[in-house]
Structure formats: C-alpha cells, structure tokens
Motif scaffolding. Sequence first.
Motif, mmCIF file in Angstrom:
data_model
loop_
_atom_site.group_PDB
_atom_site.id
_atom_site.type_symbol
_atom_site.label_atom_id
_atom_site.label_comp_id
_atom_site.label_asym_id
_atom_site.label_seq_id
_atom_site.Cartn_x
_atom_site.Cartn_y
_atom_site.Cartn_z
ATOM 1 N N PHE A 81 -1.346 -5.458 4.378
ATOM 2 C CA PHE A 81 -1.857 -3.765 4.015
ATOM 3 C C PHE A 81 -2.761 -3.727 5.175
ATOM 4 N N GLY A 82 -3.189 -2.409 5.499
ATOM 5 C CA GLY A 82 -3.538 -1.809 6.847
ATOM 6 C C GLY A 82 -5.183 -2.143 7.021
ATOM 7 N N ASP A 83 -5.070 -1.852 8.483
ATOM 8 C CA ASP A 83 -6.810 -2.435 8.922
ATOM 9 C C ASP A 83 -7.530 -1.371 8.876
ATOM 10 N N GLY A 84 -7.526 -0.363 7.840
ATOM 11 C CA GLY A 84 -7.740 0.809 6.804
ATOM 12 C C GLY A 84 -9.256 -0.375 5.674
ATOM 13 N N SER A 85 -8.141 -0.775 5.612
ATOM 14 C CA SER A 85 -8.580 -1.251 4.252
ATOM 15 C C SER A 85 -9.751 -2.616 4.684
ATOM 16 N N LEU A 86 -9.732 -2.897 5.719
ATOM 17 C CA LEU A 86 -11.050 -4.242 5.948
ATOM 18 C C LEU A 86 -12.146 -3.204 5.888
ATOM 19 N N GLU A 87 -12.374 -1.873 6.058
ATOM 20 C CA GLU A 87 -13.610 -1.364 5.850
ATOM 21 C C GLU A 87 -14.146 -0.787 4.372
ATOM 22 N N GLU A 88 -13.365 -1.357 3.630
ATOM 23 C CA GLU A 88 -13.848 -1.450 2.483
ATOM 24 C C GLU A 88 -14.493 -2.284 1.466
ATOM 25 N N GLY A 89 -15.028 -2.437 0.936
ATOM 26 C CA GLY A 89 -15.864 -3.372 0.197
ATOM 27 C C GLY A 89 -14.764 -4.344 -0.681
ATOM 28 N N THR A 140 0.750 -0.978 0.667
ATOM 29 C CA THR A 140 0.244 -0.147 -0.019
ATOM 30 C C THR A 140 0.479 1.466 -0.101
ATOM 31 N N HIS A 141 0.800 2.747 0.059
ATOM 32 C CA HIS A 141 1.008 3.353 0.698
ATOM 33 C C HIS A 141 2.102 3.449 1.992
ATOM 34 N N ARG A 142 2.266 2.439 2.892
ATOM 35 C CA ARG A 142 3.097 2.356 3.867
ATOM 36 C C ARG A 142 3.873 1.523 3.042
ATOM 37 N N ASN A 143 4.784 1.672 1.887
ATOM 38 C CA ASN A 143 5.518 0.413 1.396
ATOM 39 C C ASN A 143 6.714 0.996 1.676
ATOM 40 N N VAL A 162 1.930 -0.937 17.339
ATOM 41 C CA VAL A 162 2.312 0.568 17.911
ATOM 42 C C VAL A 162 2.768 2.230 17.102
ATOM 43 N N ARG A 163 2.034 2.565 17.161
ATOM 44 C CA ARG A 163 2.589 3.764 15.836
ATOM 45 C C ARG A 163 3.728 4.698 15.666
ATOM 46 N N TYR A 164 4.827 4.265 15.593
ATOM 47 C CA TYR A 164 6.323 4.929 15.167
ATOM 48 C C TYR A 164 5.765 6.466 16.204
ATOM 49 N N ASN A 215 -2.148 -3.910 11.848
ATOM 50 C CA ASN A 215 -2.552 -2.920 12.732
ATOM 51 C C ASN A 215 -1.614 -2.305 13.459
ATOM 52 N N ASN A 216 -2.049 -0.737 12.941
ATOM 53 C CA ASN A 216 -0.319 -0.352 13.776
ATOM 54 C C ASN A 216 -1.426 0.888 14.405
ATOM 55 N N GLY A 217 -3.057 0.655 14.728
ATOM 56 C CA GLY A 217 -4.324 1.439 15.881
ATOM 57 C C GLY A 217 -4.175 1.522 16.798
ATOM 58 N N SER A 242 -0.611 0.474 -4.076
ATOM 59 C CA SER A 242 -1.624 1.279 -4.147
ATOM 60 C C SER A 242 -2.068 2.391 -3.153
ATOM 61 N N GLY A 243 -1.610 3.815 -3.373
ATOM 62 C CA GLY A 243 -2.441 4.567 -2.338
ATOM 63 C C GLY A 243 -4.282 4.298 -2.049
ATOM 64 N N VAL A 244 -4.201 3.905 -2.951
ATOM 65 C CA VAL A 244 -5.896 3.539 -3.092
ATOM 66 C C VAL A 244 -6.222 2.915 -2.509
ATOM 67 N N VAL A 245 -6.630 2.740 -0.542
ATOM 68 C CA VAL A 245 -6.787 1.431 0.813
ATOM 69 C C VAL A 245 -8.354 0.767 0.046
ATOM 70 N N ALA A 246 -7.550 -0.423 0.252
ATOM 71 C CA ALA A 246 -7.783 -1.957 -0.567
ATOM 72 C C ALA A 246 -6.888 -2.667 -1.284
HETATM 73 C C1 LIG Z 1 -10.158 4.460 -1.313
HETATM 74 C C2 LIG Z 1 -9.852 5.013 -0.568
HETATM 75 N N1 LIG Z 1 -10.188 5.659 0.884
HETATM 76 C C3 LIG Z 1 -9.870 6.859 1.245
HETATM 77 C C4 LIG Z 1 -8.508 7.237 1.357
HETATM 78 C C5 LIG Z 1 -8.055 7.527 1.725
HETATM 79 N N2 LIG Z 1 -6.708 7.218 3.387
HETATM 80 C C6 LIG Z 1 -5.674 7.524 3.065
HETATM 81 S S1 LIG Z 1 -4.559 6.847 4.555
HETATM 82 C C7 LIG Z 1 -6.370 6.006 5.204
HETATM 83 C C8 LIG Z 1 -6.116 5.280 6.230
HETATM 84 C C9 LIG Z 1 -5.063 3.933 6.296
HETATM 85 O O1 LIG Z 1 -5.442 3.464 6.887
HETATM 86 P P1 LIG Z 1 -4.485 1.788 7.213
HETATM 87 O O2 LIG Z 1 -5.148 1.126 6.119
HETATM 88 O O3 LIG Z 1 -5.031 1.342 8.806
HETATM 89 O O4 LIG Z 1 -3.336 2.276 7.052
HETATM 90 P P2 LIG Z 1 -2.115 3.439 7.888
HETATM 91 O O5 LIG Z 1 -2.041 4.291 6.810
HETATM 92 O O6 LIG Z 1 -3.256 3.309 9.615
HETATM 93 O O7 LIG Z 1 -1.820 2.444 7.843
HETATM 94 C C10 LIG Z 1 -7.301 6.974 4.061
HETATM 95 C C11 LIG Z 1 -8.753 6.320 4.848
HETATM 96 C C12 LIG Z 1 -7.813 5.990 0.379
HETATM 97 N N3 LIG Z 1 -6.746 6.398 0.265
HETATM 98 N N4 LIG Z 1 -8.963 5.357 -0.429
#
Ligand SMILES: Cc1ncc(C[n+]2csc(CCOP(=O)(O)OP(=O)(O)O)c2C)c(N)n1
Length: 339
Positions: free
Chosen positions: A145-153, A66-69, A245-247, A175-177, A115-119
């Motif tokens: 992937f991060g925990d936020g991905s699980l909120e996406e369909g 993901t974005h945290r690559n 735990v987050r840095y 899950n860095n939360g 990818s910067g697109v979550v999930a």
């Molecule tokens: C489909 C989509 N929705 C919203 C965003 C905005 N967004 C960027 S990072 C992020 C949170 C991601 O959380 P997580 O997957 O837990 O990764 P973390 O950054 O906490 O490591 C969101 C909602 C996005 N990039 N893509």
Amino acid sequence: MLPKLPREKLLDLCRRMFVIRHFEETLVGLYDKGVFGGHYHLYCGQEATGVAALSCLRADDYLFTTHRNHGHLLARGVDPKRLFAEILGRVDGLNKGKGGSFHSVAPSLGFLHSSGVVAGIIPLSTGTAYASKALKNGRLTVCLFGDGSLEEGAAPEAFNHASLLKLPVLFLCENNGKYGAGRATGAAQSTTMAAYPLTELPKAYKVPAQQIDGMDAGLVHATISEAVEKIRRGEGPQFVETQTVRYPGSETNWPTVPKPTDTSLAWDVSGVPEKAREWYRSCDPVLIYVRELVDGKQATKEEISAIERQVKAEIAAAAEFAVASPYPKPEEAETGYFA
Ligand SMILES: Cc1ncc(C[n+]2csc(CCOP(=O)(O)OP(=O)(O)O)c2C)c(N)n1
C-alpha cells in the motif's frame, strides 16, 4: 547494491523491471491515442521495490494491492497480454475486462484483491493472515500500500489485531512521496501525519518497522528476505517502508512519458528533457540497477540491451493482442460480479 543472488536470478529481476517500465510507457501511448478511457496510475519509479520484494515470496503466498497495482501484478508474473486487455476493458483481460486498471486481480498468483479504496486492503490482508494461522498452512500474506493508507483508521486497527494475534503478514508501505510537492525535503508526510516518521505508527502497536531506500534493489531484497524469514518463524507481523521518488511523468493526474526508457539512458541523459534529467541520473531504479549490473561485472551493456529489446518486442505484441481483443458482449454485463 545488487541483491545477493546468482547471476541468472539477477538478470531475471532486470527483465521483470523492464517489463513493468515498458508495459506502462506503452500504456500511456495507448491512452494518448484514445484506445481506452478512465483514470490509471503508473508504478514507474517503484520497480526496485516491487520486483525485489516479490522475488522473496513463495508461489502460494497471498498478496493484496491498491490502485497502483500494474507493477505488482507484472512482477509476480502476470501475462502482459492479459493485463493490457484487462485495462482496455477487453474480453481476454485478466478478469474478462470487468475489473479494469483499478481492480485487476490474479487469484492463481495469490492476488485475491486490488482496491481503489485507500487502506481497504489492510484489514483484508489481516484476514487472510488470520486464516493462515488458524489453518497452519504456512502461507504468508503481503499487503502492498501507499503512505496515504496510514492516514486511514483501517491501518492502525489492522496493525493492532495483527500484533496481538502474531499474524503472518508483511505490511509493505511504498512511500513514493520523497521530495514530493508541499513536503519538507526528505521528510515527506510531516505535514499530513502526526505519527512521523511513518514507522512510528506500526511501532506503537509493537509491529517491528523499518524505513529503507526503495530504489536500492539489493537493500529491498535483503530487508524483505529477513522480514519474511521472521514472519515464517512465527514472530508475527513486520512493517517495511520503502522510499521512492515519483517518476517525472506522473507529476499530473494524466501520466506522460518524458523519454521512453532505454538502457542507454543509464549512461547518457543528454536526450532527456532538462527537468527530468536528474531523475534518470540518480533516482530511476531501473537505470540504477542496470548500472550496478554492469559495474558489478554481472552483465555487459550489450547483454542488458538484448534483454531489453526482447522485452520491448514482447510488450509491443501484447499491446497488439489486447487492442485486437473484442469487448465483452452486452448480455454478459451482469455476470462475474459479487456484492
Ligand atoms: C478511502 C479513500 N479515500 C480517498 C480516496 C481518494 N484517493 C485516491 S488515491 C489517494 C492518495 C493515495 O495516496 P497513497 O496511498 O500514498 O498512494 P499513491 O497514489 O501516492 O501511490 C486518495 C486520497 C480513496 N480512493 N479512498
């Protein structure tokens, strides 16, 4: 605990963790000096997951991130020079400076996409797993992937297909939360996810799932090795959630470095700002690992410091290389893309 591996391998994992930490702390410095612009994300704090998990893979396995690559790419062996140059938008970058931090990829190391697109990567990883099964090529796919991905369909849809078709894919949720702001202590996501613990979601699709401490390199190594073996035996997808735990330097959108990491911090945090001390004492996975190496008599403090000094020199030279690399030529603006 330490991974059950020969000493040489244990020290190699230590070196890789240092590479990630010093790469990113140096990157923050470059940003602060105005050497590059745009947003970027730090992997600091998750090194014990990335380094230990990726060490369980074969060279021909596929990876998606993901974005945290940055940490994943470095853990897999990307040249820090090329990654710095990529993030700085320079022509010697991994992707000629056109991917930047968010979209750095290394197909030769198995990273087909970040990818910067979550999930967004979860269905893609199911796709390569489907291809591997059809081609019977034995290649496993790991989706980080991060925990936020699980909120996406996209996530449950992919779990469903992977489970029905018994695809060779490892879903690795970092899950860095844990203890994050606005979260119940030790129970992150209970306010944003109805499926809680998070492992309930993959389990609903009959994907075996477990939650582990992501700061414990030995536990990550043992868990991922076992999951990978099951997948290779044809048992289908597996899901692992590692909790970190987050840095302390990533608490805002714009990262900072509370105190540049140094092996000595494993034993003495008196020089660290008060609010970050507890993190270095009990959460920093690199320092936890360093203490375990010494306590387990696998290395002396001096040996570890020597490895760290060598990594710091390598990272400083890599940053210099990237800063000296030119920007791509304007006439190349429309090459190297696909849509
Ligand atoms: C489909 C989509 N929705 C919203 C965003 C905005 N967004 C960027 S990072 C992020 C949170 C991601 O959380 P997580 O997957 O837990 O990764 P973390 O950054 O906490 O490591 C969101 C909602 C996005 N990039 N893509």
